[in-house]
Write a protein that holds these residues in place. Structure first.
Motif, PDB file in Angstrom:
ATOM      1  N   LEU A 159       0.819  -1.205   0.000  1.00 44.93           N
ATOM      2  CA  LEU A 159       0.000   0.000   0.000  1.00 44.93           C
ATOM      3  C   LEU A 159       0.858   1.263   0.000  1.00 44.93           C
ATOM      4  CD1 LEU A 159      -3.018   0.914   0.207  1.00 44.93           C
ATOM      5  CD2 LEU A 159      -2.648   1.121   2.672  1.00 44.93           C
ATOM      6  N   GLU A 160       1.948   1.247   0.757  1.00 42.18           N
ATOM      7  CA  GLU A 160       2.805   2.432   0.875  1.00 42.18           C
ATOM      8  C   GLU A 160       3.468   2.805  -0.445  1.00 42.18           C
ATOM      9  OE1 GLU A 160       2.865  -0.195   2.814  1.00 42.18           O
ATOM     10  OE2 GLU A 160       1.948   0.620   4.649  1.00 42.18           O
ATOM     11  N   ASP A 161       3.544   1.862  -1.388  1.00 43.05           N
ATOM     12  CA  ASP A 161       4.192   2.109  -2.677  1.00 43.05           C
ATOM     13  C   ASP A 161       3.195   2.265  -3.810  1.00 43.05           C
ATOM     14  OD1 ASP A 161       6.653   1.987  -1.479  1.00 43.05           O
ATOM     15  OD2 ASP A 161       7.082  -0.072  -2.097  1.00 43.05           O
ATOM     16  N   ILE A 162       1.986   2.702  -3.502  1.00 43.19           N
ATOM     17  CA  ILE A 162       0.976   2.805  -4.549  1.00 43.19           C
ATOM     18  C   ILE A 162       1.367   3.826  -5.617  1.00 43.19           C
ATOM     19  CG2 ILE A 162      -0.444   4.500  -3.323  1.00 43.19           C
ATOM     20  CD1 ILE A 162      -2.907   2.989  -4.517  1.00 43.19           C
ATOM     21  N   ALA A 163       2.128   4.855  -5.251  1.00 41.83           N
ATOM     22  CA  ALA A 163       2.587   5.811  -6.262  1.00 41.83           C
ATOM     23  C   ALA A 163       3.442   5.115  -7.312  1.00 41.83           C
ATOM     24  CB  ALA A 163       3.368   6.951  -5.613  1.00 41.83           C
ATOM     25  N   ALA A 164       4.279   4.183  -6.878  1.00 39.63           N
ATOM     26  CA  ALA A 164       5.100   3.424  -7.821  1.00 39.63           C
ATOM     27  C   ALA A 164       4.231   2.565  -8.726  1.00 39.63           C
ATOM     28  CB  ALA A 164       6.105   2.556  -7.061  1.00 39.63           C
ATOM     29  N   ALA A 165       3.142   2.033  -8.191  1.00 38.93           N
ATOM     30  CA  ALA A 165       2.221   1.245  -9.008  1.00 38.93           C
ATOM     31  C   ALA A 165       1.575   2.107 -10.081  1.00 38.93           C
ATOM     32  CB  ALA A 165       1.157   0.603  -8.124  1.00 38.93           C
ATOM     33  N   HIS A 166       1.192   3.335  -9.727  1.00 36.41           N
ATOM     34  CA  HIS A 166       0.624   4.255 -10.710  1.00 36.41           C
ATOM     35  C   HIS A 166       1.664   4.626 -11.762  1.00 36.41           C
ATOM     36  CE1 HIS A 166      -3.406   5.882  -9.146  1.00 36.41           C
ATOM     37  NE2 HIS A 166      -3.164   4.762  -8.499  1.00 36.41           N
ATOM     38  N   GLU A 167       2.899   4.851 -11.330  1.00 40.17           N
ATOM     39  CA  GLU A 167       3.963   5.174 -12.287  1.00 40.17           C
ATOM     40  C   GLU A 167       4.171   4.033 -13.270  1.00 40.17           C
ATOM     41  OE1 GLU A 167       7.261   5.955  -9.775  1.00 40.17           O
ATOM     42  OE2 GLU A 167       6.570   7.956  -9.179  1.00 40.17           O
ATOM     43  N   ALA A 168       4.171   2.806 -12.777  1.00 39.28           N
ATOM     44  CA  ALA A 168       4.345   1.645 -13.645  1.00 39.28           C
ATOM     45  C   ALA A 168       3.185   1.521 -14.630  1.00 39.28           C
ATOM     46  CB  ALA A 168       4.474   0.379 -12.804  1.00 39.28           C
ATOM     47  N   PHE A 169       1.972   1.787 -14.172  1.00 41.41           N
ATOM     48  CA  PHE A 169       0.805   1.736 -15.048  1.00 41.41           C
ATOM     49  C   PHE A 169       0.946   2.746 -16.178  1.00 41.41           C
ATOM     50  CE2 PHE A 169      -3.360   2.928 -16.512  1.00 41.41           C
ATOM     51  CZ  PHE A 169      -4.096   1.759 -16.520  1.00 41.41           C
ATOM     52  N   GLU A 170       1.387   3.955 -15.838  1.00 36.66           N
ATOM     53  CA  GLU A 170       1.483   5.011 -16.838  1.00 36.66           C
ATOM     54  C   GLU A 170       2.624   4.785 -17.822  1.00 36.66           C
ATOM     55  OE1 GLU A 170       1.531   8.476 -14.174  1.00 36.66           O
ATOM     56  OE2 GLU A 170      -0.454   8.961 -14.971  1.00 36.66           O
ATOM     57  N   ARG A 171       3.642   4.036 -17.418  1.00 40.49           N
ATOM     58  CA  ARG A 171       4.733   3.721 -18.353  1.00 40.49           C
ATOM     59  C   ARG A 171       4.260   2.779 -19.446  1.00 40.49           C
ATOM     60  NH1 ARG A 171       8.017   3.425 -13.654  1.00 40.49           N
ATOM     61  NH2 ARG A 171       7.825   1.145 -13.632  1.00 40.49           N
ATOM     62  N   GLY A 172       3.213   2.024 -19.191  1.00 44.76           N
ATOM     63  CA  GLY A 172       2.692   1.091 -20.175  1.00 44.76           C
ATOM     64  C   GLY A 172       3.460  -0.216 -20.163  1.00 44.76           C
ATOM     65  N   GLY A 173       3.105  -1.091 -21.086  1.00 45.55           N
ATOM     66  CA  GLY A 173       3.762  -2.382 -21.175  1.00 45.55           C
ATOM     67  C   GLY A 173       3.322  -3.373 -20.124  1.00 45.55           C
ATOM     68  N   VAL A 174       2.250  -3.057 -19.406  1.00 44.62           N
ATOM     69  CA  VAL A 174       1.770  -3.952 -18.354  1.00 44.62           C
ATOM     70  C   VAL A 174       1.231  -5.239 -18.965  1.00 44.62           C
ATOM     71  CG1 VAL A 174      -0.500  -2.835 -18.371  1.00 44.62           C
ATOM     72  CG2 VAL A 174       0.212  -4.145 -16.369  1.00 44.62           C
ATOM     73  N   VAL A 175       1.462  -6.342 -18.274  1.00 42.38           N
ATOM     74  CA  VAL A 175       0.904  -7.632 -18.679  1.00 42.38           C
ATOM     75  C   VAL A 175      -0.083  -8.041 -17.592  1.00 42.38           C
ATOM     76  CG1 VAL A 175       1.379 -10.020 -19.290  1.00 42.38           C
ATOM     77  CG2 VAL A 175       3.051  -8.237 -19.827  1.00 42.38           C
ATOM     78  N   GLY A 176      -1.362  -7.922 -17.874  1.00 41.42           N
ATOM     79  CA  GLY A 176      -2.361  -8.161 -16.838  1.00 41.42           C
ATOM     80  C   GLY A 176      -2.509  -6.948 -15.946  1.00 41.42           C
ATOM     81  N   LYS A 177      -2.417  -7.149 -14.630  1.00 41.82           N
ATOM     82  CA  LYS A 177      -2.740  -6.092 -13.688  1.00 41.82           C
ATOM     83  C   LYS A 177      -1.615  -5.796 -12.714  1.00 41.82           C
ATOM     84  CE  LYS A 177      -6.382  -4.558 -12.917  1.00 41.82           C
ATOM     85  NZ  LYS A 177      -7.068  -3.325 -13.334  1.00 41.82           N
ATOM     86  N   HIS A 178      -1.520  -4.523 -12.318  1.00 43.02           N
ATOM     87  CA  HIS A 178      -0.754  -4.133 -11.145  1.00 43.02           C
ATOM     88  C   HIS A 178      -1.706  -4.178  -9.947  1.00 43.02           C
ATOM     89  CE1 HIS A 178       2.686  -2.914 -13.464  1.00 43.02           C
ATOM     90  NE2 HIS A 178       2.008  -1.980 -14.119  1.00 43.02           N
ATOM     91  N   VAL A 179      -1.306  -4.879  -8.902  1.00 41.89           N
ATOM     92  CA  VAL A 179      -2.158  -5.061  -7.728  1.00 41.89           C
ATOM     93  C   VAL A 179      -1.483  -4.458  -6.502  1.00 41.89           C
ATOM     94  CG1 VAL A 179      -3.329  -6.752  -6.248  1.00 41.89           C
ATOM     95  CG2 VAL A 179      -3.187  -7.135  -8.716  1.00 41.89           C
ATOM     96  N   VAL A 180      -2.288  -3.871  -5.633  1.00 44.63           N
ATOM     97  CA  VAL A 180      -1.796  -3.290  -4.378  1.00 44.63           C
ATOM     98  C   VAL A 180      -2.234  -4.212  -3.241  1.00 44.63           C
ATOM     99  CG1 VAL A 180      -1.925  -1.329  -2.814  1.00 44.63           C
ATOM    100  CG2 VAL A 180      -1.916  -0.950  -5.294  1.00 44.63           C
ATOM    101  N   ALA A 181      -1.249  -4.763  -2.509  1.00 45.65           N
ATOM    102  CA  ALA A 181      -1.534  -5.610  -1.361  1.00 45.65           C
ATOM    103  C   ALA A 181      -1.726  -4.723  -0.144  1.00 45.65           C
ATOM    104  CB  ALA A 181      -0.388  -6.600  -1.122  1.00 45.65           C
ATOM    105  N   VAL A 182      -2.926  -4.740   0.405  1.00 49.52           N
ATOM    106  CA  VAL A 182      -3.255  -3.850   1.512  1.00 49.52           C
ATOM    107  C   VAL A 182      -2.926  -4.508   2.851  1.00 49.52           C
ATOM    108  CG1 VAL A 182      -5.080  -2.518   2.619  1.00 49.52           C
ATOM    109  CG2 VAL A 182      -5.016  -2.743   0.126  1.00 49.52           C
ATOM    110  N   SER A 183      -3.272  -5.782   3.002  1.00 50.68           N
ATOM    111  CA  SER A 183      -2.968  -6.500   4.244  1.00 50.68           C
ATOM    112  C   SER A 183      -2.602  -7.927   3.909  1.00 50.68           C
ATOM    113  CB  SER A 183      -4.164  -6.467   5.199  1.00 50.68           C
ATOM    114  OG  SER A 183      -5.276  -7.123   4.617  1.00 50.68           O
ATOM    115  N   ALA A 184      -1.895  -8.592   4.824  1.00 43.04           N
ATOM    116  CA  ALA A 184      -1.450  -9.971   4.578  1.00 43.04           C
ATOM    117  C   ALA A 184      -2.629 -10.924   4.660  1.00 43.04           C
ATOM    118  CB  ALA A 184      -0.399 -10.351   5.600  1.00 43.04           C
TER     119      ALA A 184
END
Length: 316
Positions: free
Chosen positions: A291-316
């Motif tokens: 969750l703390e790195d969600i900005a990095a997940a958004h950055e990766a999404f915007e770079r493109g080239g994603v295969v499937g989904k970027h997922v944010v793990a909130v709790s174990a």
């Protein structure tokens, strides 16, 4: 509790993981302890301020459309759910002030959740809520794909694209996937009958198709021209240019470019779970971020080239 919020429009660095009060469920609502959420195009364009007419300008705005987790409390008049139930669902795009799916807890109406498919991890379940529901609604309800029809999935390696390839195959379509050449084996494994490299294939070289599912949102008129007689096209890649093309295409009647707002209800989520249980649909997860790195997940999404989904793990 921790919740990701937008306090001003801008780049991914405007995302904040803030401490907020845990919400309480009202009548017809449940409180869910969120285990995972995913990054969707809607989240990104809301954060960037491109949907001010929908999201409004009142901050903070919660982040995250979808979620998978466990019911921890129920409001009055709730039937069919109790504490401990594993669920998946979607927060209404217009009801995300303070918190969305990217939070430790979320309150949601019971008509927007369903019991999560057995055997799926929270990460896998979250990856399929919006992507799977969007693909299902597009193919089944928007263009009414029939068995034996020729279908093109454009942007086939992304979240909606990988789901659309699988569901189009399950519905009996002859599937052509348009994506990067390096994804050919994955897309073949998911059910594509043919994979074309978008880097070396122009719209004029392909088709005609009975159905086109577009997840990109550009060159829509060029691809619409590749429809066969009686063909149908739907796009889920919205932008100002896409909206203009959609409006202009109304002169083509049934061969116009369609779009829709994917707000799956319980019935859609149950149908989606059925496809997962039958083996027709499986998750494709590109990467998982805390969750703390969600900005990095958004950055990766915007770079493109994603295969499937970027997922944010909130709790174990």
């Amino acid at each position: 509790m921790k919740a990701v919020q937008i306090t001003s429009f801008g780049a991914p660095d405007v995302l904040r993981v803030n401490d907020v009060d845990r919400p309480a469920p009202g009548p017809g609502e449940v409180l869910v302890s969120v285990e995972a959420s995913s990054v969707n195009g809607h989240d990104v364009i809301v954060r960037a301020g491109e949907l001010k007419m929908v999201s409004g300008r009142r901050f903070p705005i919660g982040v995250g459309l979808d979620f998978a987790g466990v019911v921890v409390a129920t409001g009055a008049d709730v039937a069919g759910y109790r504490a401990g139930d594993r669920v998946w669902g979607m927060v209404h795009p217009r009801h995300r002030h303070t918190t969305g799916g990217a939070a430790e807890h979320v309150v949601v109406s019971t008509d927007r959740i369903a019991h999560a498919p057995a055997g799926l991890s929270p990460v896998d379940a979250a990856s399929l809520v919006v992507a799977g529901a969007t693909a299902l609604i597009a193919l089944r309800d928007s263009v009414h794909l029939a068995g034996g029809e020729r279908v093109l999935v454009r942007g086939a390696a992304g979240g909606v694209g990988t789901a659309a390839v699988q569901l189009a195959h399950a519905l009996g379509g002859h599937v052509t996937a348009l994506a990067r050449d390096r994804h050919a084996q994955l897309l073949t494994d998911l059910g594509a009958d043919e994979v074309l490299d978008y880097g070396s294939t122009t719209s004029g070289q392909i088709g005609p198709f009975d159905v086109i599912v577009d997840t990109v949102g550009s060159e829509l008129n060029c691809y619409r021209s590749r429809l066969a007689k009686g063909g149908r096209m739907v796009t889920v890649g919205l932008s100002a240019g896409a909206l203009a093309a959609i409006a202009a295409s109304s002169v083509y009647g049934a061969r116009r470019i369609r779009t829709f707002s994917a707000n799956p209800d319980t019935a859609v989520l149950r149908d989606l779970a059925g496809h997962i249980t039958s083996g027709a649909l499986r998750p494709v997860v590109d990467s998982v971020y805390p969750l703390e790195d969600i900005a990095a997940a958004h950055e990766a999404f915007e770079r493109g080239g994603v295969v499937g989904k970027h997922v944010v793990a909130v709790s174990a």
